[in-house]
Design an enzyme around this catalytic site. Structure first.
Site, PDB file in Angstrom:
ATOM      1  CB  THR A   1     -17.024  39.607  11.541  1.00 17.75           C
ATOM      2  OG1 THR A   1     -18.225  39.764  10.787  1.00 17.75           O
ATOM      3  CG2 THR A   1     -16.035  40.680  11.124  1.00 17.75           C
TER       4      THR A   1
ATOM      5  NE  ARG B   1       6.392   9.878  13.816  1.00 18.11           N
ATOM      6  CZ  ARG B   1       6.088   9.063  12.818  1.00 18.11           C
ATOM      7  NH1 ARG B   1       6.418   7.774  12.863  1.00 18.11           N
ATOM      8  NH2 ARG B   1       5.412   9.499  11.788  1.00 18.11           N
TER       9      ARG B   1
ATOM     10  CD  GLU C   1       3.946   1.008   7.249  1.00 24.81           C
ATOM     11  OE1 GLU C   1       4.578   1.335   8.256  1.00 24.81           O
ATOM     12  OE2 GLU C   1       3.655   1.836   6.367  1.00 24.81           O
TER      13      GLU C   1
ATOM     14  CG  HIS D   1       4.576   9.393   3.854  1.00 23.28           C
ATOM     15  ND1 HIS D   1       4.125   9.259   5.150  1.00 23.28           N
ATOM     16  CD2 HIS D   1       4.964   8.149   3.481  1.00 23.28           C
ATOM     17  CE1 HIS D   1       4.236   7.994   5.533  1.00 23.28           C
ATOM     18  NE2 HIS D   1       4.755   7.307   4.535  1.00 23.28           N
TER      19      HIS D   1
ATOM     20  CG  ASP E   1      -0.313   0.133   2.545  1.00 22.85           C
ATOM     21  OD1 ASP E   1       0.757  -0.486   2.745  1.00 22.85           O
ATOM     22  OD2 ASP E   1      -0.857   0.839   3.417  1.00 22.85           O
TER      23      ASP E   1
HETATM   24  N1  BES Z   1       8.450   3.203   5.661  1.00 24.96           N
HETATM   25  C1  BES Z   1       7.817   4.028   6.636  1.00 24.96           C
HETATM   26  C2  BES Z   1       8.514   3.990   7.964  1.00 24.96           C
HETATM   27  C3  BES Z   1       9.782   4.778   8.049  1.00 24.96           C
HETATM   28  C4  BES Z   1       9.827   6.090   7.591  1.00 24.96           C
HETATM   29  C5  BES Z   1      10.883   4.224   8.606  1.00 24.96           C
HETATM   30  C6  BES Z   1      11.003   6.811   7.676  1.00 24.96           C
HETATM   31  C7  BES Z   1      12.036   4.946   8.710  1.00 24.96           C
HETATM   32  C8  BES Z   1      12.103   6.243   8.240  1.00 24.96           C
HETATM   33  C9  BES Z   1       6.367   3.560   6.812  1.00 24.96           C
HETATM   34  O1  BES Z   1       5.751   3.263   5.596  1.00 24.96           O
HETATM   35  C10 BES Z   1       5.564   4.668   7.431  1.00 24.96           C
HETATM   36  O2  BES Z   1       5.318   5.637   6.787  1.00 24.96           O
HETATM   37  N2  BES Z   1       5.132   4.476   8.674  1.00 24.96           N
HETATM   38  C11 BES Z   1       4.216   5.362   9.333  1.00 24.96           C
HETATM   39  C12 BES Z   1       3.513   4.564  10.389  1.00 24.96           C
HETATM   40  C13 BES Z   1       2.131   5.025  10.746  1.00 24.96           C
HETATM   41  C14 BES Z   1       1.198   5.147   9.578  1.00 24.96           C
HETATM   42  C15 BES Z   1       1.536   4.103  11.808  1.00 24.96           C
HETATM   43  C16 BES Z   1       4.965   6.523   9.948  1.00 24.96           C
HETATM   44  O3  BES Z   1       6.123   6.396  10.372  1.00 24.96           O
HETATM   45  O4  BES Z   1       4.380   7.613  10.003  1.00 24.96           O
HETATM   46 MN    MN Z   2       6.957   2.079   4.417  1.00 28.76          MN
HETATM   47 MN    MN Z   3       5.144   5.170   4.619  1.00 32.49          MN
END
Ligand code: BES
Ligand code: MN
Ligand code: MN
Length: 460
Positions: A315, A328, A153, A427, A88
């Site tokens: 307003t 995090r 994921e 992203h 995904d």
């Molecule tokens: N591949 C990433 C995780 C990642 C990003 C690892 C940058 C190391 C460095 C994964 O697909 C991801 O985006 N994970 C999300 C998790 C969330 C949706 C629960 C994240 O980290 O925001």
């Molecule tokens: Mn990923």
């Molecule tokens: Mn990701």
């Protein structure tokens, strides 16, 4: 092994064409209108698994998106590797900022641009091709391999936990290999030994039952947008420390050795700041940028919504204000415990003039592994062969919540060997995968199965 290497080198163009076809399927897990594409992408992944010679390939339906599984268990006595990844991808908006369409993979300057190119279809595909190279040239793999590629994921892996619990025996393995992280920098292949966890919330404040004329009512009631701003400013102090009582209680401090090693990594803070376009960097006092993003917890506002935001002016006193916020987490913080501390603190700092609703959204545990385990060492040797360079050890600020489930449910350690780049735009618009890294990654994965197949001794 030489045959497998030759195979990879002579099939580069076909691999690229196939990867482009994989990336053409818009497998956006968060979008209901792509439900059908999710199924299609799962089936494409399964068809690949069958083509390369995996057995018992299945697309398993869950209450969410399907999980794809396949295996080859023809090496009795050798270790079993579970390769995990996700098919995904994140949504593509803002679409206007893409140079080429997100689902028409395009090569520019040695980089392949498409949504999912790096995160994570390109890296899943890298393992598929490494398996193919062994199978098509030797008719076998140097280790037993199980592949589990999920479709949720990016939306929190909500149904994967249940799948793993239910399929514990089928998924039994000695080690989990995950390629879903960036390498430290261009030309610096890496092994990642730690990830941050996540605790995500929505805060809703309501001041009145509907929006009000700010002339008639301004001064008589609270403004929820302002109340929300006041709540949010209570979260961090000026030195960047989070003010939630008890928040840092379980944070595992950085060791002196880690701090020394991070200092030795080729990190140019000035360059980093420039690339981000930030006037200045900001973070917790007493820590470097790498320490802040890898080993320290954070609090962030992910989005804010309230009142009139259109052109011109209106307003009005908005009736409601909403924020999406997330933290995090680092070892050994527990998302459930942090959620309780956060909710109690938000209640305490929210004025009584508004109604408060806190909704908990997805979360995940942080993860960290010891470096002196035979699978990590095997990965180091594979990287030296595949990239002709020694790997560095990194932690990452991102999260892959399922990694802690592998340890708990399968009692198996994970190895994170990723070939993305820190500036890969995952992203974001213009996500890309560097093709040299991709081919180096296919070679490394092929070597990795060999190295793990030949490794013996205890995991830890
Ligand atoms: N591949 C990433 C995780 C990642 C990003 C690892 C940058 C190391 C460095 C994964 O697909 C991801 O985006 N994970 C999300 C998790 C969330 C949706 C629960 C994240 O980290 O925001
Ligand atoms: Mn990923
Ligand atoms: Mn990701």
């Amino acid at each position: 092994m030489n045959n497998a290497i030759d195979y990879i080198n002579t099939n580069r163009d076909r691999f690229l064409d196939e990867l482009k076809a994989y990336l053409a399927i818009p497998s956006v897990s968060s979008a209901p209108e792509h439900r059908h594409d999710m199924q299609r992408c799962a089936e494409w992944t399964a068809a690949q698994m069958r083509d390369i010679g995996l057995h018992d390939v299945a697309v398993s339906q869950t209450a969410g998106h399907p999980v794809v599984y396949g295996e080859w268990l023809g090496a009795p006595g050798a270790p079993t590797i579970l390769v995990y990844g996700h098919y995904d991808v994140q949504p593509v908006d803002p679409i206007d900022l893409w140079t080429s369409p997100p689902f028409e993979a395009t090569v520019r300057d040695g980089d392949l641009y498409a949504r999912g190119a790096a995160d994570d279809k390109g890296q899943v595909f890298m393992h598929l091709k490494a398996v193919e190279a062994h199978m098509k040239t030797n008719g076998r793999l140097p280790a037993n391999i199980k592949m589990m590629i999920e479709g949720e994921e990016e939306v929190g892996s909500d149904h994967l936990d249940g799948f793993i619990r239910a399929e514990k025996e089928r998924l039994a393995c000695d080690v989990v290999v995950i390629s879903d992280t960036p390498m430290f920098a261009r030309g610096v292949p890496s092994i990642c030994y730690g990830l941050r966890g996540l605790a995500y919330f929505q805060i809703d404040l309501r001041g009145t039952k509907s929006d009000l004329h700010s002339g008639s009512f301004g001064g008589a009631v609270v403004n929820p947008a302002l109340a929300l701003a006041q709540v949010l400013t209570q979260m961090k102090d000026r030195s960047g420390r989070i003010r939630i009582p008890g928040f840092y209680d379980d944070v595992r401090p950085l060791t002196e050795q880690e701090r020394e090693e991070y200092k030795r990594l080729p990190f140019d803070e000035k360059q980093y700041r420039k690339e981000l376009g930030a006037p200045r960097l900001f973070g917790e006092t007493g820590y470097t940028t790498l320490e802040r993003t890898w080993a320290r917890p954070t609090f962030d506002v992910n989005g804010l919504l309230s009142g009139f935001t259109g052109e011109g002016s209106k307003t009005v006193i908005p009736a409601t204000a909403m924020a999406k916020v997330s933290m995090r987490l680092v070892p050994n913080q527990d998302p459930d415990k942090i959620a309780a501390l956060f909710e109690a603190y938000v209640r305490k700092v929210t004025p009584k003039t508004v109604e408060l609703k806190v909704t908990r959204m997805h979360g995940g545990k942080p993860w960290m592994t010891d470096l002196d385990n035979r699978f990590i060492q095997a990965t180091g040797r594979a990287i030296e062969q595949g990239f002709g360079k020694r790997a560095v050890f990194t932690r990452e600020g991102g999260s892959i919540p399922i990694v802690s489930t592998f340890q708990e449910q399968l009692n198996a350690p994970s190895v994170l060997f990723g070939i993305g780049l820190p500036d890969e735009n995952s992203h974001a618009p213009n996500e890309f995968l560097n093709l040299d890294n991709f081919y180096g990654g296919v070679l490394t994965s092929a070597f990795l199965y060999n190295e793990i197949g030949a490794s013996t001794g205890p995991a830890a």
